[in-house]
Design an enzyme around this catalytic site. Structure first.
Site, PDB file in Angstrom:
ATOM      1  N   ASP A   1     -53.886  -3.926 -17.010  1.00 16.85           N
ATOM      2  CA  ASP A   1     -55.344  -3.786 -16.907  1.00 16.85           C
ATOM      3  C   ASP A   1     -55.736  -2.635 -15.979  1.00 16.85           C
ATOM      4  O   ASP A   1     -54.907  -2.029 -15.308  1.00 16.85           O
ATOM      5  CB  ASP A   1     -55.936  -5.108 -16.404  1.00 16.85           C
ATOM      6  CG  ASP A   1     -57.365  -5.327 -16.902  1.00 16.85           C
ATOM      7  OD1 ASP A   1     -57.994  -4.337 -17.314  1.00 16.85           O
ATOM      8  OD2 ASP A   1     -57.830  -6.479 -16.886  1.00 16.85           O
TER       9      ASP A   1
ATOM     10  N   ASP B   1     -47.731 -11.260 -13.721  1.00 13.67           N
ATOM     11  CA  ASP B   1     -48.582 -10.598 -14.700  1.00 13.67           C
ATOM     12  C   ASP B   1     -50.002 -11.130 -14.440  1.00 13.67           C
ATOM     13  O   ASP B   1     -50.159 -12.190 -13.855  1.00 13.67           O
ATOM     14  CB  ASP B   1     -48.100 -10.965 -16.110  1.00 13.67           C
ATOM     15  CG  ASP B   1     -48.891 -10.260 -17.195  1.00 13.67           C
ATOM     16  OD1 ASP B   1     -49.332  -9.131 -16.958  1.00 13.67           O
ATOM     17  OD2 ASP B   1     -49.086 -10.868 -18.262  1.00 13.67           O
TER      18      ASP B   1
ATOM     19  N   ARG C   1     -63.687  -6.999 -16.960  1.00 14.39           N
ATOM     20  CA  ARG C   1     -62.913  -6.141 -17.859  1.00 14.39           C
ATOM     21  C   ARG C   1     -63.930  -5.364 -18.682  1.00 14.39           C
ATOM     22  O   ARG C   1     -64.767  -5.957 -19.357  1.00 14.39           O
ATOM     23  CB  ARG C   1     -62.035  -7.026 -18.763  1.00 14.39           C
ATOM     24  CG  ARG C   1     -61.261  -6.313 -19.842  1.00 14.39           C
ATOM     25  CD  ARG C   1     -59.935  -5.798 -19.332  1.00 14.39           C
ATOM     26  NE  ARG C   1     -59.150  -5.201 -20.387  1.00 14.39           N
ATOM     27  CZ  ARG C   1     -58.221  -5.842 -21.091  1.00 14.39           C
ATOM     28  NH1 ARG C   1     -58.005  -7.117 -20.887  1.00 14.39           N
ATOM     29  NH2 ARG C   1     -57.516  -5.212 -21.998  1.00 14.39           N
TER      30      ARG C   1
ATOM     31  N   ALA D   1     -45.333 -11.601 -23.093  1.00 15.58           N
ATOM     32  CA  ALA D   1     -45.846 -10.618 -24.052  1.00 15.58           C
ATOM     33  C   ALA D   1     -45.226  -9.247 -23.850  1.00 15.58           C
ATOM     34  O   ALA D   1     -44.632  -8.696 -24.755  1.00 15.58           O
ATOM     35  CB  ALA D   1     -47.365 -10.543 -23.938  1.00 15.58           C
TER      36      ALA D   1
ATOM     37  N   ASP E   1     -43.350  -8.611 -20.945  1.00 13.10           N
ATOM     38  CA  ASP E   1     -42.581  -8.755 -19.727  1.00 13.10           C
ATOM     39  C   ASP E   1     -41.098  -9.053 -19.970  1.00 13.10           C
ATOM     40  O   ASP E   1     -40.380  -9.362 -19.033  1.00 13.10           O
ATOM     41  CB  ASP E   1     -43.166  -9.902 -18.876  1.00 13.10           C
ATOM     42  CG  ASP E   1     -44.669  -9.787 -18.724  1.00 13.10           C
ATOM     43  OD1 ASP E   1     -45.134  -8.676 -18.467  1.00 13.10           O
ATOM     44  OD2 ASP E   1     -45.376 -10.790 -18.890  1.00 13.10           O
TER      45      ASP E   1
END
Length: 1226
Positions: free
Chosen positions: A753, A498, A687, A889, A891
C-alpha cells in the site's frame, strides 16, 4: 576442494552449488570393500552418512567434463554435500532448440518447420542413426543437469525462457506449435511433463529410517545387552524403537501420499495441441514440451504446465500459488511488432515480468473469452518440475535443514556425554584388566558404560515437548508442516506483518468520492449511486475499470473492484452469442445502470439509431468493455477501453495509485491542491484511488484496439477525481501488537500500500507511538551522471494523535546482559519508513547503510513480493529471529524465508509456510511464540534431565564396578521404563504461560546458567552417591564382598555358592540396594528441580500427570524400602538392609533434595546477574549483530540523519573497489 576445476551450478539462485568431478578408482573400491568387511559393515555405514568421504574414498579427482561422479556442495550457510552419478544418453541432437532457433521468421520457413515431411538439412527428420549424440547429465533433487560444451559446465534446461526470446518472437516464431518430430526430440531433454512425487515403498523408507545413526547405536546397544543377558531391557528398547520407527514411517508415508495427491489433480489431463497453422490433435498433458501450443477449453481446465497466452483472455483462480482465491484476468501477450508505434518496447519475455499473460501450472482456468468460434491459445513455456508448482513441490520435497543453535548444541552436548563415557570406559577397562576378569566380561561390561552414558531414549524424549506443543497449537487452529520450527518460534524477537487482510480487515469500505471538474475538486460526496451522477464519466469509470466477471451468476473478482462496482449500483451483463455476432465477433462484457437510476432520456444525438433499436436503448445506457489492461503492481494502475452502445468512438478509463494516474493526465486537468488533498486523506489512513478518462480517436477500430500497446492508451488523460476507501483495523490488532511490544518483540509493517497510509495505520495500531518521529528515506537511483542519493524527510505527526496521553515506553533493543541500549544514552525515539523503490536503491548502492536502516525500519510500503523476501533476509543477516505473518497472497517467498512463517490463508499456497492459522487473525502470533517458548524450555528441561540421568546411572555403575558388582537387569528396567520414560513424557506436558514476558529463553544449551545448573547438579548427585557408598562400607554390620565372588554378608548367608547364584550375589548386595534407592530418588529430585514453570511455562503443580507420576514413584520407593515384599525384592534383586540404614538413606535423600533445590533456586535468581556482572567487567561485545550495531549507533552523533538532509553514494577512489563512500549534504 581444489579450485582448478570447480564449477558453480545454479549461480545466484537459492540452490547454488559448487561442483567438482571424480572418476571411479578400482583399487580404492577394493580397499573400501575390504575395510567394510573387516569392520562388519560399519565403514559402509560411515560412507553412507558422509557423501563427501564416500566420493573421495572411492574416486580420484578429474575434469568435470570427463567426470563419472559429481560431488556438490551447497554454497549457503549449511554447506551440505551431495553426490550424483553422471549418465550418458544418446540424443538426436545437441541442443533441444536447434531446430527452432535456426528458422527465420518468414511464413515459408515456418511452414517448412512444421511440415513433418520436410527433409531439409539440420532438421530432426534426417536418418536418426546419423543424429545420435552422446549427452552427459546427472539428476539431483528431481532436476536434470546437462553438460553444455559452450559454457563448459552443467546447466538446467528450464524451458523456452532459456532462449531469452522477445515478446514479438513468441508470436512470430513460437505461435504455430511443434510437429510430432520436434516434440519427440524435445522430450529427450525435458522428459515427460509431470511432477512425479514418487511415494517410496515401506521397505525403502524402513531401510532409510533404520540406517539412521541413532537406530544403529540402538542396535549396537541391544546386541550388547543380549550378550550380557539383559534380555528384558533389550526387549523394552526394541519395542520402543519399533513403535518409534512405525510412527515415523506412518507420518512420512502420509506426507508423501498427501503431496502425491496434491499434484495428481493436473498430472494427466487431455489437451488439444496445435500442429501447424490450423491442425489440432488430442494428446495427454504428459506429452507436452516447451514450444507446444495448446488450446485452452472455453469451460476451463486445471493447467498442466506453465504457458503464455498468445490469443484470448482467461479468468484464472491462482489460489494454489498465491493463496488469493480472487479470480484474475489473464490477457494475451502484447505483440509489439503489430503495433508500429510501440515497436520499440519489445521486452524479453519472462514469467515473472509477464505473469499477467502467463497461465501457471496447477492454477484453475475458470473461463476463457475470445472472438466467437476462435480458439484461445497458449505457448507452453515450462513443464514438469521447472513449472511454478513444480518448484513449490521441490521446496517441500527437499527442504533446507533448520538452522538453530539448540540442535547444534545438542550434538555438542552428546559429544560431552561421549567424552564422559570414554573416561568411565577406560576406568572400567583398567579396573577389570587389573583384576584379571575374563576377556568377554571386560569387553561387554566396558562397552556397557557407553550405552548407559549416551541414553538411547534421548531423541524420543527431546521430541516429546514439540509433539505436545504441536497438539496444543492444533487446538487453537494453528497447523504446522515443520514441527522442528516450533522451538525456533520461542526465540522470535521481530515479527513482520503484511497490512491488508492481516493487520486490517480484508475488504475495503467505501468512504466517499471527490470528483474533479474544470481542474478543481468538488466537495467530497458519500455516495456514487446518485441519479445526478449516473451519466458522469466518473461513475462510468467506476463501473467499467475493473476485472470483475460473472462465475455461475455471481460477481467475482478483486475485493476492491467489487466494492467500487457495488457502490455505483450498476449491473454487469456477460455477452450472449447473439449479441457477440453484431460486435465484430468479439465477446464483450457490458455494464449498465438499473432503470430506476436513469434520467428520462439518455440517448445522445451522436448515437446510431439502428443500434439503439437493436439493443432497445430507450431504457438503457449500456457500456461494452472492449479491452482490459490488467492491474500491474509494477505500473500501479489498470485501464480499460470501452464503447457505449450506439457511440461511434471509444473511451479509455484508467484507475490506480493517485501519483501515477496524475502523472499520466494533462496538467491542466489535475487540481493545483491535488498533493495536499491526497496527503490529507492518506495521513488519516484512507486508501485513495484516482480515476482518469480519455476520448479515443475515431480511427481506432475494435481490431486495432486488441493489438495496441497500453502506453498508447494511458496518456493525455483527463483527471476525474479520487475514490476514498477505508481500510479498518481488525479489532484484535492493537492489543496483539501491544502484547508483542511489552515482550520486547519488534513489529514491522511490510505492505504493497501507499507509504502515508501505511504510516497512518502503524500509528493507529500503536506500532509507532504517538510521540515517535518517522523518518522517510526517499532513495533515488543514479541519473544523468549523478550518483544515487537518499533524501531524508521527517513525516509530520498527525494532529489527531497529539491530544493522546504521551507514553514514554519504547521497544528498546535488549542486550544479552539484560540492559537496554537506552541505559547508555537516552535513545531518540524514531522509525524509518521507505518504499519498495527506495529499498531496491539502498540494497544496490547503500549496503553500508542498509543494516543501520533495518535496525529502526518500521514501515516498508509499496513492497513487491521479492522485496519482502529480501527484507526478511536482511533482518536475519543482523541476527534477528524473524517471524513473518501474511495472508499468503504475495508473501510466499517471505513466509518460506523467515524463521517462522505464519500464513493466515488455508489455501494451497500455505504449503510454502511452516505454519498456517485457520483463523485469519494475528492472535496466532503471540500464541505461537508462547508455545514456542514453552517447547524450547521443555527441550532444555528434558535435555538437562536426560544428561543427569545418564551421568547418575553411569556413577552408580562405576561405583558398583569398583566392588565387582553392577545394577540388575530389572533394576535397569525399572529405572529406564518406570522412572525415566514416565517422567520425561509427563514433565513435557506443561502448557505455555498465559502471557508473553520481556525476558527471552536462551537460544542454546551452551549458555552460562544452563551449563552451571547441569554441572552443580552433577556434583551434588556425585557427592551424595559417594557419601552413601562410603558410609555403608564403614558400618559395623557390613562385611565387604570379595572382589570376584562378592562374599556373602551375614544377613545373606542363606545363599548357596552355585555358579548361577554367584552372579546373583554380585548384584544382590547392600551397596547395590543402597545406590539403587539413592539414585532412584536422585532421578526424581532432578526431574522436579529442572521442571521449570514461570515465566515461560505453567507451574509444574498444574501439570497433574507429572505430579501424580512423581508422587506414585516416591510413595512406591518409600514403600518397598520400609515394607519389603519378598516378591518385589526378588524381582528387583534387592536385599533387606537394617532399619537404621534405611533411615540414613532417607536422610541422605532429604539432604540431596534440599541442596539441589537451594542451588537451582539460587542459579535462577542470581545466576544471570552474576554472569552479567562478570561479562561487564570484561566489557564483552554482544554476540548478536543488531545489538552490536545498536551500541555503535547509540554513540554516533550523526545518527539518525537530520531532516531535509541528503546522503550521496560516492564511488570509492579505486576503480577495482566497488564499495561506496557515504557523504551527507544538508
Amino acid at each position: 576442494m581444489e579450485n582448478e576445476d570447480l564449477k558453480i551450478v545454479n549461480r545466484g539462485l537459492e540452490d547454488e552449488m559448487e561442483l567438482s568431478g571424480y572418476r571411479l578408482c578400482r583399487w580404492k573400491l577394493v580397499l573400501m570393500g575390504l575395510g567394510g568387511l573387516c569392520t562388519g559393515g560399519f565403514l559402509f555405514l560411515l560412507l553412507y552418512w558422509m557423501p563427501e568421504w564416500c566420493v573421495k574414498a572411492t574416486c580420484t579427482r578429474s575434469a568435470v567434463r570427463d567426470a563419472e561422479v559429481t560431488l556438490l556442495r551447497s554454497t549457503d550457510e549449511f554447506k551440505r554435500w551431495f553426490q550424483a552419478k553422471v549418465r550418458i544418453m544418446l540424443a538426436p541432437g545437441k541442443d533441444p532448440y536447434d531446430n527452432l532457433v535456426s528458422q527465420t521468421t518468414s511464413p515459408q520457413s515456418n511452414d517448412l518447420a512444421h511440415n513433418p515431411s520436410d527433409s531439409a538439412p539440420g532438421k530432426i527428420t534426417r536418418n536418426p542413426e546419423d543424429q545420435h549424440v552422446p549427452k552427459r547429465y546427472f539428476t539431483l533433487h528431481s532436476t536434470k543437469y546437462f553438460w553444455n560444451d559452450t559454457i563448459q559446465n552443467f546447466e538446467v534446461l528450464k524451458g523456452l525462457e532459456d532462449l531469452s526470446m522477445t515478446c514479438s518472437s513468441v508470436h512470430s516464431k513460437h505461435s504455430a506449435g511443434l510437429n510430432k518430430n520436434q516434440q519427440e526430440f524435445r522430450r529427450f531433454f525435458f522428459g515427460l511433463n509431470e511432477i512425479d512425487v514418487k511415494v517410496p515403498s515401506l521397505f525403502k523408507l524402513l531401510i532409510k529410517e533404520v540406517l539412521n545413526p541413532f537406530y544403529i547405536f540402538q542396535l549396537f546397544s541391544v546386541i550388547l545387552w543380549c550378550t550380557d543377558e539383559y534380555y528384558y531391557y533389550a526387549m523394552a528398547i526394541v519395542i520402543m524403537s519399533v513403535i518409534s520407527i512405525a510412527t515415523s514411517l506412518y507420518t512420512i508415508k502420509k506426507q508423501y501420499v498427501m503431496l502425491h495427491d496434491m499434484v495428481a489433480a493436473h498430472s494427466t489431463v487431455r489437451v488439444t495441441v496445435c500442429r501447424g497453422e490450423n491442425e489440432t490433435e488430442e494428446a495427454l498433458s504428459t506429452d507436452l514440451v516447451p514450444g507446444d501450443v495448446i488450446v485452452i477449453p472455453s469451460n476451463g481446465t486445471i493447467m498442466p504446465c506453465d504457458a503464455v497466452l498468445i490469443c484470448g483472455t482467461c479468468i484464472v483462480n491462482e489460489s494454489m500459488l498465491t493463496g488469493e482465491s480472487v479470480p484474475i484476468t489473464k490477457t494475451d501477450l502484447p505483440n509489439p511488432q503489430q503495433d508500429k508505434k510501440g515497436g520499440h518496447g519489445d521486452a524479453i519475455y519472462s514469467t515473472e515480468e509477464h505473469k499477467r499473460h502467463t497461465l501457471f501450472c496447477g492454477t484453475n482456468v475458470i473461463q476463457t473469452r475470445y472472438y466467437t468460434g476462435e480458439m484461445v491459445k497458449a505457448v507452453v513455456v515450462r513443464t514438469g518440475f521447472s513449472t511454478a508448482k513444480g518448484q513449490l513441490i521441490r521446496s517441500i520435497l527437499y527442504p533446507k535443514p533448520t538452522d538453530f543453535k539448540l540442535y547444534q548444541d545438542a550434538y555438542l552436548f552428546l559429544l560431552c556425554l561421549v567424552a564422559v563415557a570414554s573416561v568411565v570406559f577406560v576406568y572400567s577397562l583398567v579396573m577389570k584388566i587389573l583384576n584379571q576378569e575374563p576377556v568377554k566380561e571386560i569387553i561387554v561390561k566396558s562397552l556397557d558404560i557407553i550405552t548407559i552414558t549416551v541414553p538411547p531414549a534421548l531423541p524420543a524424549a527431546m521430541t516429546a515437548g514439540i509433539v505436545y506443543a504441536q497438539r496444543r497449537l492444533r487446538k487453537v487452529g494453528i497447523f504446522s508442516i515443520s514441527p522442528q520450527r516450533i522451538n525456533i518460534c520461542g526465540q522470535l524477537n521481530l515479527v513482520c506483518f503484511d497490512k491488508t487482510g492481516t493487520l486490517t480487515e480484508d475488504g475495503l469500505d467505501m468512504w466517499g468520492i471527490q470528483r474533479v471538474e474544470d481542474g478543481r475538486f468538488h466537495h467530497s460526496e458519500e455516495k456514487a449511486d446518485d441519479k445526478s451522477l449516473v451519466t458522469t464519466k466518473f461513475v462510468s469509470c467506476m463501473a467499467t475499470c475493473h476485472s470483475l466477471t460473472k462465475i455461475e451468476g455471481q460477481l467475482s473478482g478483486d475485493p476492491l473492484d467489487l466494492k467500487m462496482f457495488e457502490a455505483t449500483g450498476w449491473i454487469l451483463v456477460e455477452a450472449t452469442e447473439e449479441e457477440t455476432a453484431h460486435h465484430d465477433r468479439i465477446e464483450l462484457t457490458y455494464v449498465k445502470p438499473p432503470n430506476q437510476l436513469l434520467p428520462p432520456s439518455v440517448i445522445s444525438p451522436e448515437q446510431d439509431m439502428e443500434l439503439s433499436e437493436l439493443y432497445e436503448l430507450s431504457a438503457s445506457y449500456m457500456i461494452g468493455i472492449v479491452r482490459q489492461f490488467s492491474f500491474s503492481s509494477a505500473l500501479q494502475r489498470m485501464s480499460v477501453v470501452v464503447r457505449q452502445i450506439g457511440e461511434r468512438r471509444m473511451d479509455a478509463y484508467l484507475k490506480g495509485a493517485p501519483e501515477v494516474v496524475a502523472s499520466l493526465c494533462k496538467k491542466e486537468t489535475v487540481p493545483e491542491d491535488f498533493a495536499e488533498v491526497l496527503e490529507d486523506y492518506t495521513k488519516q489512513g484512507f486508501r485513495v484511488i484516482a480515476l482518469a478518462h480519455r476520448r479515443l480517436e475515431s480511427k481506432l477500430t475494435f481490431h486495432k484496439v486488441q493489438n495496441i500497446n497500453r502506453d498508447q492508451i494511458e496518456k493525455n488523460m483527463d483527471f476525474l477525481g479520487l475514490i476514498i476507501m477505508q481500510n479498518k483495523l481488525k479489532t484484535e490488532t492493537p492489543g496483539v501488537l501491544e502484547d508483542l511490544r511489552h515482550a520486547n518483540i519488534r513489529t514491522v509493517m511490510v505492505t504493497g500500500d501507499n507509504m502515508l497510509t501505511a504510516i497512518s495505520v502503524a500509528r493507529d495500531c500503536s506500532m509507532i507511538q504517538p510521540q515517535d518521529r518517522v523518518i522517510i528515506a526517499d532513495a533515488l537511483p543514479p541519473k544523468d551522471g549523478q550518483t544515487a542519493k537518499i533524501n531524508w524527510h521527517y513525516a509530520d505527526k498527525p494532529s489527531k494523535h497529539l491530544n493522546k496521553p504521551t507514553k514514554l515506553e519504547e521497544m528498546d533493543i535488549i542486550m544479552e546482559d539484560g540492559h537496554s541500549v537506552d541505559e547508555m544514552r537516552i535513545q531518540e525515539q524514531y522509525h524509518f519508513a521507505m518504499s519498495g523503490k527506495s529499498f531496491s536503491v539502498i540494497i544496490e548502492h547503500f549496503q553500508d547503510l542498509l543494516q543501520k536502516l533495518v535496525l529502526h525500519g518500521t514501515v516498508f510500503a509499496r513492497m513487491a513480493p521479492d522485496q519482502k523476501t529480501q527484507l526478511v533476509e536482511t533482518l536475519e543477516s543482523v541476527d534477528y529471529f524473524v517471524g513473518m505473518c501474511g495472508d499468503g497472497a504475495n508473501d510466499c517467498g517471505a513466509l518460506k524465508r523467515a524463521h517462522a512463517g505464519i500464513s493466515l490463508s488455508e489455501l494451497e499456497a500455505s504449503v510454502a509456510s511452516p505454519f498456517t492459522s485457520t483463523t485469519p487473525s494475528i492472535t496466532c502470533v503471540p500464541n505461537l511464540i508462547r508455545e514456542g517458548r514453552a517447547a524450547l524450555i521443555t527441550s532444555f528441561c528434558v535435555f538437562k534431565f536426560m544428561a543427569l540421568y545418564s551421568i547418575i546411572q553411569c556413577l552408580s555403575v562405576a561405583l558398583l564396578y569398583s566392588i565387582g558388582s553392577n545394577l540388575g537387569d530389572f533394576q535397569f528396567l525399572f529405572i529406564d521404563l518406570a522412572i525415566i520414560l514416565l517422567i520425561v513424557f509427563t514433565m513435557s506436558l506443561n502448557s505455555a504461560w498465559k502471557e508473553l514476558v520481556a525476558q527471552r529463553p536462551p537460544s542454546g544449551l551452551v549458555s552460562g546458567p544452563l551449563l552451571f545448573s547441569v554441572l552443580t547438579q552433577v556434583l551434588i548427585c556425585l557427592g551424595f552417591q559417594i557419601m552413601a557408598f562410603l558410609l555403608i562400607q564403614n558400618l559395623d554390620w557390613y562385611s565387604k564382598p570379595d572382589f570376584y565372588n562378592c562374599s556373602v554378608p551375614h544377613h545373606m548367608d542363606d545363599f548357596t555358592n552355585s555358579t548361577e547364584e554367584q552372579t546373583e550375589e554380585r548384584i544382590m548386595n547392600d551397596v547395590n540396594t543402597t545406590l539403587f534407592f539413592v539414585s532412584s530418588f536422585q532421578y526424581l529430585i532432578v526431574a522436579i528441580v529442572f521442571s521449570k514453570g514461570k515465566p515461560f511455562r505453567q507451574p509444574s503443580y498444574k501439570n497433574w500427570p507429572f505430579v501424580l507420576s512423581a508422587l506414585i514413584l516416591i510413595v512406591f520407593l518409600f514403600f518397598i524400602m520400609f515394607f519389603p515384599i519378598a516378591e518385589i525384592d526378588q524381582f528387583l534383586e534387592l536385599v533387606c538392609v537394617p532399619l537404621s540404614w534405611r533411615v540414613s538413606v532417607v536422610l541422605i535423600v532429604l539432604g540431596n533434595t534440599v541442596v539441589s533445590v537451594f542451588i537451582e533456586g539460587g542459579i535462577d535468581l542470581f545466576g544471570t546477574k552474576c554472569l552479567s556482572w562478570l561479562c561487564c567487567r570484561q566489557k564483552k561485545v554482544p554476540k548478536a549483530r543488531y545489538m552490536h550495531l545498536a551500541q555503535e549507533l547509540s554513540v554516533d552523533p550523526d545518527w539518525p540523519p537530520k531532516p531535509k538532509s541528503t546522503t550521496e553514494a560516492k564511488p570509492a577512489p579505486h576503480p577495482d573497489d566497488c564499495s561506496y563512500q557515504i557523504e551527507a549534504i544538508s
